[in-house]
Design an enzyme around this catalytic site. Structure first.
Site, mmCIF file in Angstrom:
data_model
loop_
_atom_site.group_PDB
_atom_site.id
_atom_site.type_symbol
_atom_site.label_atom_id
_atom_site.label_comp_id
_atom_site.label_asym_id
_atom_site.label_seq_id
_atom_site.Cartn_x
_atom_site.Cartn_y
_atom_site.Cartn_z
ATOM 1 N N TYR A 105 -12.080 12.375 41.457
ATOM 2 C CA TYR A 105 -12.156 12.448 43.090
ATOM 3 C C TYR A 105 -12.920 11.538 43.562
ATOM 4 O O TYR A 105 -12.751 11.195 44.647
ATOM 5 C CB TYR A 105 -12.726 14.104 43.100
ATOM 6 C CG TYR A 105 -11.220 15.035 43.438
ATOM 7 C CD1 TYR A 105 -10.562 15.212 42.206
ATOM 8 C CD2 TYR A 105 -11.110 15.640 44.635
ATOM 9 C CE1 TYR A 105 -9.703 16.070 42.336
ATOM 10 C CE2 TYR A 105 -10.148 16.513 44.801
ATOM 11 C CZ TYR A 105 -9.145 16.728 43.505
ATOM 12 O OH TYR A 105 -8.216 17.718 43.842
ATOM 13 N N LYS A 150 -9.427 17.558 28.632
ATOM 14 C CA LYS A 150 -8.066 16.825 27.792
ATOM 15 C C LYS A 150 -8.921 15.707 26.807
ATOM 16 O O LYS A 150 -8.822 14.433 26.801
ATOM 17 C CB LYS A 150 -7.400 16.093 28.782
ATOM 18 C CG LYS A 150 -6.234 15.242 28.321
ATOM 19 C CD LYS A 150 -4.817 16.060 27.873
ATOM 20 C CE LYS A 150 -3.924 15.449 27.442
ATOM 21 N NZ LYS A 150 -2.900 16.152 26.522
ATOM 22 N N ASP A 199 -3.262 21.175 29.154
ATOM 23 C CA ASP A 199 -1.864 21.229 29.038
ATOM 24 C C ASP A 199 -1.505 22.729 28.361
ATOM 25 O O ASP A 199 -0.598 23.382 29.062
ATOM 26 C CB ASP A 199 -1.075 20.163 28.530
ATOM 27 C CG ASP A 199 -1.633 19.791 27.054
ATOM 28 O OD1 ASP A 199 -2.837 20.230 26.507
ATOM 29 O OD2 ASP A 199 -0.941 18.935 26.116
ATOM 30 N N ASP A 233 -8.334 22.203 40.220
ATOM 31 C CA ASP A 233 -7.419 21.917 41.626
ATOM 32 C C ASP A 233 -6.212 22.695 41.119
ATOM 33 O O ASP A 233 -5.738 23.267 41.612
ATOM 34 C CB ASP A 233 -7.402 20.463 42.046
ATOM 35 C CG ASP A 233 -6.528 20.497 43.325
ATOM 36 O OD1 ASP A 233 -6.785 21.548 44.121
ATOM 37 O OD2 ASP A 233 -5.792 19.536 43.267
ATOM 38 N N ASP A 284 -4.109 26.661 41.850
ATOM 39 C CA ASP A 284 -3.137 26.779 42.536
ATOM 40 C C ASP A 284 -2.080 27.814 41.687
ATOM 41 O O ASP A 284 -1.262 28.373 42.247
ATOM 42 C CB ASP A 284 -2.121 25.477 43.042
ATOM 43 C CG ASP A 284 -2.744 25.126 44.450
ATOM 44 O OD1 ASP A 284 -4.010 25.236 44.996
ATOM 45 O OD2 ASP A 284 -1.974 24.568 45.041
HETATM 46 C C1 IPM Z 1 -8.374 22.300 47.601
HETATM 47 C C2 IPM Z 1 -7.601 21.254 47.979
HETATM 48 C C3 IPM Z 1 -8.345 19.733 48.095
HETATM 49 C C4 IPM Z 1 -8.962 19.346 46.723
HETATM 50 C C5 IPM Z 1 -7.751 18.666 48.957
HETATM 51 C C6 IPM Z 1 -7.586 18.967 50.211
HETATM 52 C C7 IPM Z 1 -8.904 17.515 49.111
HETATM 53 O O1 IPM Z 1 -6.561 20.845 47.236
HETATM 54 O O2 IPM Z 1 -9.476 22.450 47.890
HETATM 55 O O3 IPM Z 1 -7.905 22.754 46.403
HETATM 56 O O4 IPM Z 1 -7.852 18.783 45.994
HETATM 57 O O5 IPM Z 1 -9.731 19.702 46.474
HETATM 58 MN MN MN Z 2 -5.993 22.454 45.875
#
Ligand code: IPM
Ligand code: MN
Ligand code: NAD
Length: 352
Positions: free
Chosen positions: A136, A186, A218, A242, A246
């Site tokens: 990042y 990884k 993975d 990240d 999700d």
């Molecule tokens: C999150 C988002 C951010 C990240 C983006 C918007 C920069 O996806 O907070 O999970 O990748 O950290």
């Molecule tokens: Mn995110």
């Protein structure tokens, strides 16, 4: 208790309105909220996604409640002007290196999970995501190869001290939970991950009461849907965290449910300075329709009361009110229901 409210773009403003209503309904003495611009709206108004005045406001606050940033109209701007730089800038400028993303299934929501209910029921995990390093924040760019084609590149790296401090956060979190920590990397391919694993193993010596395991990312993605109940605390780097968070959100039912706290070393009078936000984004596909689920933002406000203000009881009250609303079937479209953003906010306030 000075709280900077940065609602941002898209559904950020919609979900924030409900979280603010929930906070205000608690009538906490000394709670002051002030608003600032971040993201695309800040770019439109001030020419920058994280204007100096917003950053000053963040520094003057004891905690930040953040909605979401991002707008398709900004996707081709120079990277430093894109809305996402607001949240990345706050995280790095304020030294918020530890991102806590808890995921657990609310009773009654097992059927909303993308997994089989009996698999989903066991989910009670915490992802500890490193937030200030990794690919990042490394150098990045586009260049031309000797062969004359375009090439994009991003530098992935972690320093020892960056890994060590997040490892300590994760081991301490595991001590406060079921005592199990799984480090996800990884290391079979990446040197960044080999260093990560080596340092996590070194830090483990200081936590003999925590059971440490390692998993390649993975496999972790696969195990998260096969048997998520095996995880207690998961510690991982910025990019893997990240993605896995999700994924974890759908294991518990919806991305509209997952809250987060981003913490550093700065202390407040009763806790740690932090930024609190749902893990989701600005959701341009549903923005303006009044149907976004505000629960993740409301639960982020609860995390703020717990971590920055030492108000465990109020945090638990908010969490119980959200759980009760869920149990009573007050669900948004993301969970197969029909409740609007405002109706969900109303339901939580009523149950408080
Ligand atoms: C999150 C988002 C951010 C990240 C983006 C918007 C920069 O996806 O907070 O999970 O990748 O950290
Ligand atoms: Mn995110
Ligand atoms: P997203 O999280 O905004 O949306 C993904 C999907 O989930 C969409 O279908 C959306 O409708 C749904 N969704 C998200 N939150 C919801 C909620 N509360 N209730 C119901 N449904 C919800 O991810 P994306 O579409 O990849 O990104 C959209 C924009 O948001 C991009 O500009 C991205 O960079 C940004 N983003 C910002 C943050 C942040 O501010 N921290 C986080 C993630 C993405």
């Amino acid at each position: 208790m000075k709280v900077a409210i940065f609602a941002g773009d898209g559904i950020g403003t919609e979900v924030m309105a409900e979280a603010v209503r929930v906070l205000e309904s608690l009538r906490l003495p000394g709670l002051t909220l002030f608003e600032g611009d971040v993201g695309a709206i800040a770019y439109q108004r001030h020419g920058h996604p994280l204007p100096a005045e917003t950053l000053d406001m963040a520094r003057a606050a004891d905690a930040i409640l953040f909605g979401a940033v991002g707008d398709p109209s900004c996707d081709n701007l120079d990277r430093h002007l894109r809305p996402e730089q607001a949240v990345l800038g706050l995280r790095s400028e304020l030294g918020l290196f530890a991102n806590l993303r808890p995921a657990n299934v609310f009773p009654g929501l097992e059927d909303a999970s993308a997994l089989k209910p009996e698999v989903a029921r066991a989910i009670d995990l915490l992802i500890v995501r490193e937030l200030n390093g990794d690919v990042y924040f490394g150098d990045k760019g586009m260049r031309e190869t000797p062969g004359g084609e375009r090439e994009g590149w991003d530098m992935m790296s972690y320093s020892e001290s960056e890994v060590r401090r997040i490892a300590h956060t994760a081991f301490r979190a595991a001590q406060g939970r079921k005592g199990r920590l799984c480090s996800v990397d990884k290391a079979n391919v990446l040197e960044t991950s080999q260093l990560w694993r080596d340092v996590v193993c070194e830090v483990a010596g200081e936590y003999p009461d925590v059971e440490l395991s390692h998993m390649y990312v993975d496999n972790a993605a696969m195990q998260l849907v096969r048997n998520p109940g095996q995880f207690d605390v998961v510690v991982t780097g910025n990019l893997f965290g990240d993605i896995l968070s999700d994924q974890a959100s759908m294991c518990v039912g919806s991305i509209g449910l997952l809250a987060s706290a981003s913490l550093g070393e700065r202390m407040t009078a009763h806790g740690t300075f932090g930024l609190y936000e749902p893990i989701h984004g600005s959701a341009p596909d549903i923005a303006g329709q009044g149907i976004a689920n505000p629960m993740a933002t409301i639960l982020s406000a609860a995390m703020m009361l717990r971590h920055s203000f030492g108000r465990e009881e109020d945090a638990a009250r908010i969490e119980a009110a959200v759980a009760k609303a869920v149990a009573d079937g007050v669900l948004g479209a993301d969970l197969g229901g029909t409740a609007s953003t405002k109706e969900i906010g109303d339901a939580v306030v009523e149950r408080l």
